[in-house]
Design a protein around this motif. Structure first.
Motif, PDB file in Angstrom:
ATOM      1  N   ILE A  67       0.830  -1.216   0.000  1.00 54.23           N
ATOM      2  CA  ILE A  67       0.000   0.000   0.000  1.00 54.23           C
ATOM      3  C   ILE A  67       0.864   1.265   0.000  1.00 54.23           C
ATOM      4  O   ILE A  67       0.627   2.189  -0.786  1.00 54.23           O
ATOM      5  CB  ILE A  67      -0.916   0.020   1.254  1.00 54.23           C
ATOM      6  CG1 ILE A  67      -1.866  -1.181   1.252  1.00 54.23           C
ATOM      7  CG2 ILE A  67      -1.690   1.322   1.339  1.00 54.23           C
ATOM      8  CD1 ILE A  67      -2.624  -1.370   2.567  1.00 54.23           C
ATOM      9  N   GLU A  68       1.873   1.294   0.866  1.00 54.03           N
ATOM     10  CA  GLU A  68       2.652   2.530   1.071  1.00 54.03           C
ATOM     11  C   GLU A  68       3.519   2.898  -0.122  1.00 54.03           C
ATOM     12  O   GLU A  68       4.024   4.018  -0.192  1.00 54.03           O
ATOM     13  CB  GLU A  68       3.497   2.433   2.356  1.00 54.03           C
ATOM     14  CG  GLU A  68       4.533   1.322   2.402  1.00 54.03           C
ATOM     15  CD  GLU A  68       3.952  -0.001   2.892  1.00 54.03           C
ATOM     16  OE1 GLU A  68       2.724  -0.142   2.880  1.00 54.03           O
ATOM     17  OE2 GLU A  68       4.741  -0.879   3.257  1.00 54.03           O
ATOM     18  N   VAL A  72      -1.114   5.994  -3.799  1.00 48.83           N
ATOM     19  CA  VAL A  72      -2.561   6.166  -4.004  1.00 48.83           C
ATOM     20  C   VAL A  72      -3.199   6.498  -2.660  1.00 48.83           C
ATOM     21  O   VAL A  72      -3.032   5.752  -1.699  1.00 48.83           O
ATOM     22  CB  VAL A  72      -3.202   4.864  -4.552  1.00 48.83           C
ATOM     23  CG1 VAL A  72      -4.706   5.033  -4.705  1.00 48.83           C
ATOM     24  CG2 VAL A  72      -2.568   4.478  -5.875  1.00 48.83           C
ATOM     25  N   PHE A  93      -1.363  14.855   8.802  1.00 49.30           N
ATOM     26  CA  PHE A  93      -0.970  13.485   9.135  1.00 49.30           C
ATOM     27  C   PHE A  93      -0.155  12.778   8.044  1.00 49.30           C
ATOM     28  O   PHE A  93       0.800  12.064   8.358  1.00 49.30           O
ATOM     29  CB  PHE A  93      -2.214  12.653   9.466  1.00 49.30           C
ATOM     30  CG  PHE A  93      -1.908  11.217   9.722  1.00 49.30           C
ATOM     31  CD1 PHE A  93      -1.285  10.820  10.906  1.00 49.30           C
ATOM     32  CD2 PHE A  93      -2.197  10.236   8.772  1.00 49.30           C
ATOM     33  CE1 PHE A  93      -0.978   9.484  11.133  1.00 49.30           C
ATOM     34  CE2 PHE A  93      -1.895   8.904   8.998  1.00 49.30           C
ATOM     35  CZ  PHE A  93      -1.287   8.528  10.179  1.00 49.30           C
ATOM     36  N   PRO A  94      -0.476  12.962   6.753  1.00 49.73           N
ATOM     37  CA  PRO A  94       0.274  12.198   5.734  1.00 49.73           C
ATOM     38  C   PRO A  94       1.784  12.379   5.855  1.00 49.73           C
ATOM     39  O   PRO A  94       2.276  13.490   6.096  1.00 49.73           O
ATOM     40  CB  PRO A  94      -0.248  12.771   4.412  1.00 49.73           C
ATOM     41  CG  PRO A  94      -1.621  13.239   4.732  1.00 49.73           C
ATOM     42  CD  PRO A  94      -1.530  13.784   6.138  1.00 49.73           C
ATOM     43  N   LYS A  95       2.495  11.281   5.705  1.00 49.04           N
ATOM     44  CA  LYS A  95       3.963  11.341   5.786  1.00 49.04           C
ATOM     45  C   LYS A  95       4.518  12.016   4.529  1.00 49.04           C
ATOM     46  O   LYS A  95       5.428  12.823   4.609  1.00 49.04           O
ATOM     47  CB  LYS A  95       4.501   9.912   5.911  1.00 49.04           C
ATOM     48  CG  LYS A  95       5.937   9.818   6.312  1.00 49.04           C
ATOM     49  CD  LYS A  95       6.324   8.365   6.553  1.00 49.04           C
ATOM     50  CE  LYS A  95       7.777   8.251   6.951  1.00 49.04           C
ATOM     51  NZ  LYS A  95       8.144   6.837   7.121  1.00 49.04           N
ATOM     52  N   ARG A  96       3.949  11.622   3.374  1.00 50.02           N
ATOM     53  CA  ARG A  96       4.328  12.305   2.124  1.00 50.02           C
ATOM     54  C   ARG A  96       3.285  13.391   1.899  1.00 50.02           C
ATOM     55  O   ARG A  96       2.131  13.079   1.638  1.00 50.02           O
ATOM     56  CB  ARG A  96       4.211  11.399   0.902  1.00 50.02           C
ATOM     57  CG  ARG A  96       4.799  10.047   0.908  1.00 50.02           C
ATOM     58  CD  ARG A  96       4.536   9.415  -0.463  1.00 50.02           C
ATOM     59  NE  ARG A  96       3.141   9.040  -0.625  1.00 50.02           N
ATOM     60  CZ  ARG A  96       2.704   7.786  -0.584  1.00 50.02           C
ATOM     61  NH1 ARG A  96       3.556   6.810  -0.375  1.00 50.02           N
ATOM     62  NH2 ARG A  96       1.442   7.502  -0.739  1.00 50.02           N
TER      63      ARG A  96
ATOM     64  N   ALA B 165      -3.175   5.063   6.957  1.00 46.94           N
ATOM     65  CA  ALA B 165      -1.846   5.610   7.254  1.00 46.94           C
ATOM     66  C   ALA B 165      -0.828   5.124   6.227  1.00 46.94           C
ATOM     67  O   ALA B 165       0.016   5.894   5.755  1.00 46.94           O
ATOM     68  CB  ALA B 165      -1.428   5.202   8.663  1.00 46.94           C
ATOM     69  N   ARG B 166      -0.916   3.850   5.869  1.00 43.75           N
ATOM     70  CA  ARG B 166       0.039   3.307   4.889  1.00 43.75           C
ATOM     71  C   ARG B 166      -0.154   3.971   3.527  1.00 43.75           C
ATOM     72  O   ARG B 166       0.813   4.217   2.813  1.00 43.75           O
ATOM     73  CB  ARG B 166      -0.133   1.792   4.778  1.00 43.75           C
ATOM     74  CG  ARG B 166       0.362   1.062   6.018  1.00 43.75           C
ATOM     75  CD  ARG B 166       0.170  -0.426   5.883  1.00 43.75           C
ATOM     76  NE  ARG B 166       0.957  -0.966   4.782  1.00 43.75           N
ATOM     77  CZ  ARG B 166       0.853  -2.211   4.331  1.00 43.75           C
ATOM     78  NH1 ARG B 166      -0.004  -3.039   4.891  1.00 43.75           N
ATOM     79  NH2 ARG B 166       1.597  -2.629   3.333  1.00 43.75           N
ATOM     80  N   SER B 167      -1.406   4.302   3.179  1.00 40.42           N
ATOM     81  CA  SER B 167      -1.624   4.965   1.881  1.00 40.42           C
ATOM     82  C   SER B 167      -1.017   6.368   1.888  1.00 40.42           C
ATOM     83  O   SER B 167      -0.802   6.963   0.840  1.00 40.42           O
ATOM     84  CB  SER B 167      -3.117   5.021   1.548  1.00 40.42           C
ATOM     85  OG  SER B 167      -3.759   6.007   2.325  1.00 40.42           O
ATOM     86  N   PHE B 168      -0.734   6.892   3.083  1.00 45.14           N
ATOM     87  CA  PHE B 168      -0.068   8.199   3.180  1.00 45.14           C
ATOM     88  C   PHE B 168       1.435   8.043   3.402  1.00 45.14           C
ATOM     89  O   PHE B 168       2.114   8.977   3.831  1.00 45.14           O
ATOM     90  CB  PHE B 168      -0.673   9.023   4.317  1.00 45.14           C
ATOM     91  CG  PHE B 168      -2.074   9.495   4.016  1.00 45.14           C
ATOM     92  CD1 PHE B 168      -2.394  10.032   2.784  1.00 45.14           C
ATOM     93  CD2 PHE B 168      -3.080   9.403   4.969  1.00 45.14           C
ATOM     94  CE1 PHE B 168      -3.682  10.465   2.496  1.00 45.14           C
ATOM     95  CE2 PHE B 168      -4.368   9.834   4.690  1.00 45.14           C
ATOM     96  CZ  PHE B 168      -4.669  10.358   3.449  1.00 45.14           C
ATOM     97  N   GLY B 169       1.955   6.835   3.171  1.00 45.65           N
ATOM     98  CA  GLY B 169       3.410   6.654   3.158  1.00 45.65           C
ATOM     99  C   GLY B 169       4.007   6.003   4.387  1.00 45.65           C
ATOM    100  O   GLY B 169       5.220   5.784   4.436  1.00 45.65           O
TER     101      GLY B 169
END
Lengths: 288, 266
Positions: A67-68, A72, A93-96, B165-169
């Motif tokens: 997923i990561e 998407v 919150f998003p890391k990217r 959370a995983r979809s956001f990296g």
């Protein structure tokens, strides 16, 4: 933009099978009845559920990636907002994520005055806009929005559609929207994909090009009629009244209920009713 | 708000339920005098409580350490084999505790298959009356409380949040630690408390695997009070029981305060 080949997902008795779906436009509307497989398709593209087949995003195969690594983001119907974190913390919150757009985005979402409130203190509509914003701020290659209008009032439906379009254009990121709510905010999609019982039945570039009865009935049941087991769409400007044709009754101004072969259909026209029968004039035959 | 009849009928059940729990505890506390408690505190009960609480804490930590990955794994598996394996978690709770002691000796004594393997690695290895015997036996008996408490809180919702959370990296471990564990911390604390409390109350298996613990020859508190009762009669055993109950109540109160009010996690 997105190319899906031989995608298969089995969920109990339901099977989603996308044989070959190639979407080149930036904006896609995915429609289908309840249980037709819209959410399953989005979740398999995002990698939330396992599927076989190939998914290409910007010519890179992603179905073998976790997923990561797919790039998407997906708005789920459950929203998944952190109730105990502030609006700002949720949005960041998003890391990217894309730098320098936070202030613009929170204003566009109508949440600037609530940025320090906890997620638990937001209304359903605000929570949904926050979840949409979290996707927009993330640095994704494809954005998936499952029912992004479900908690929005009429004006906010337009606003949400505009915000998604604005950031999609700004960063050139394609998006797919599913919805069960139809209206003016659904115009100007570059792809309209209709699925039924887990299969794509229509893939067109505008509402005018729709040729399938099921797709047309999802957009609007008005002016769809069935005569001798064939489905047609009636041109509102071609409807006439007189002494021959079908029995009708007035439902509201400009909307009439017509009885054909024992079934009722609804027709909208600007023609003034002058006789006791209604005629359709030119009909366009639909696939079924 | 006016309550219906059912409310008052069920209130009677609540009162009887708490009566059954609280009356014997109060009876024990009021049976002993303050001077009796002071005198009994020199019997070795305090050292025994300290050691027991410490050992139970270690067992609680290890149980949570296993419960978290177990929950993560088992929540993602849907086949019938692992469903069967999952049903075995409660099995140790059903086995009589003296039998658990015997099971542990049969497994970990240096002359037994697993014990002899350990002996080959550690030539001075012994099992009975050691810290290892206490920890592994209490873990066998009490870990299910941590596993089940944490498992219940790790719902399908939590997996959805992790996917988001995983979809956001975020990587899977980051998503689990940063998203799910904060959601579960109350359950983690509750699971630890239950495992800890269950460990403290253990007697049967300890009589078999660790009547006293080397090198200090200290008894675990359950064994200590049992020995007092057998050797010196009811009154010293009741005084030690009162000290244990008072310290236990204070500890549970602290845990409840740490736990705070229940909140909507998701």
């Amino acid at each position: 933009m997105l190319h899906i080949i031989d995608l298969k997902v089995k969920r109990g008795k339901f099977e989603l099978h996308i044989d070959d779906l190639n979407l080149s436009g930036r904006s896609t509307l995915l429609i289908g009845e309840n249980g037709s497989g819209k959410t399953t398709l989005l979740r398999s593209i995002a990698g939330f559920i396992p599927s076989s087949g190939k998914i290409y995003i910007e010519n890179s195969e992603v179905n073998s990636l976790p997923i990561e690594e797919r790039g998407v983001c997906m708005l789920s119907a459950a929203l998944n907002i952190f109730m105990d974190r502030s609006v700002k913390e949720n949005l960041l919150f998003p890391k990217r994520k894309r730098d320098g757009i936070y202030d613009d985005l929170i204003n566009d979402l109508g949440l600037a005055e609530k940025e320090n409130l906890k997620g638990a203190n937001l209304s359903s509509g605000e929570s949904q806009r926050l979840a949409i914003g979290r996707c927009l701020i993330s640095e994704s290659k494809l954005m998936l929005f499952d029912e992004p209008f479900s908690f929005q009032d009429q004006i906010n439906k337009m606003i949400v559609r505009d915000i998604i379009e604005k950031y999609s254009v700004r960063f050139n990121v394609p998006y797919i929207i599913t919805t069960n709510v139809y209206g003016e905010f659904l115009y100007n999609f570059q792809n309209i994909v209709s699925i039924w019982k887990g299969e794509v039945i229509e893939n067109v570039n505008s509402l005018d090009q729709i040729t399938h009865y099921r797709t047309a009935s999802l957009i609007s049941p008005l002016n769809l009629i069935k005569i001798k087991d064939e489905y047609y769409t009636a041109d509102p400007n071609g409807v006439t009244f007189g002494d021959s044709g079908y029995d009708y009754e007035v439902i509201s101004q400009g909307v009439f209920r017509v009885e054909i072969d024992g079934n009722y259909f609804y027709v909208r026209t600007s023609s003034f009713p002058k006789g006791n029968k209604l005629n359709f004039g030119k009909l366009r035959k639909l696939q079924y | 708000m006016k309550h219906d009849k059912l409310y008052f009928v069920f209130l009677i059940f609540v009162i009887v339920y708490f009566g059954i729990i609280i009356v014997p505890i109060l009876r024990t506390l009021f049976f002993t005098s303050i001077s009796g408690l002071m005198q009994d505190s020199k019997s070795g009960i305090i050292q025994s409580i300290e050691l027991t609480y410490f050992m139970a804490f270690i067992v609680a930590i290890i149980s949570v350490g296993f419960a978290l990955p177990y929950t993560y794994f088992i929540s993602r598996i849907h086949n019938s084999f692992f469903r069967f394996i999952d049903s075995l978690v409660e099995l140790p709770i059903m086995i009589p505790h003296t039998v658990v002691g015997i099971i542990m000796l049969l497994t970990f004594e240096p002359t037994m298959p697993i014990g002899s393997l350990i002996s080959k690695i550690y030539p001075d290895y012994r099992f009975d009356d050691t810290f290892f015997a206490v920890i592994i036996t209490l873990f066998f008996l009490a870990s299910a409380y941590s596993v089940r408490t944490i498992q219940v809180s790790y719902t399908k919702n939590a997996i959805e949040y992790e996917n988001m959370a995983r979809s956001f990296g975020y990587k899977p471990l980051e998503a689990f630690v940063l998203v799910s564990i904060p959601f579960m911390w109350r359950s983690i604390l509750r699971g630890m408390a239950l495992t800890w409390a269950r460990s403290i109350s253990e007697v049967g298996s300890m009589l078999i695997v660790a009547y006293y613990i080397l090198p200090s020859f200290t008894h675990l508190v359950g064994v200590f009070i049992y020995s007092q009762f057998i050797g010196n009669g009811l009154i010293p055993a009741a005084e030690s029981s009162s000290i244990l109950i008072i310290t236990g109540l204070i500890t549970l109160l602290i845990i409840k305060l740490l736990e705070g009010k229940d909140a909507a996690y998701y």
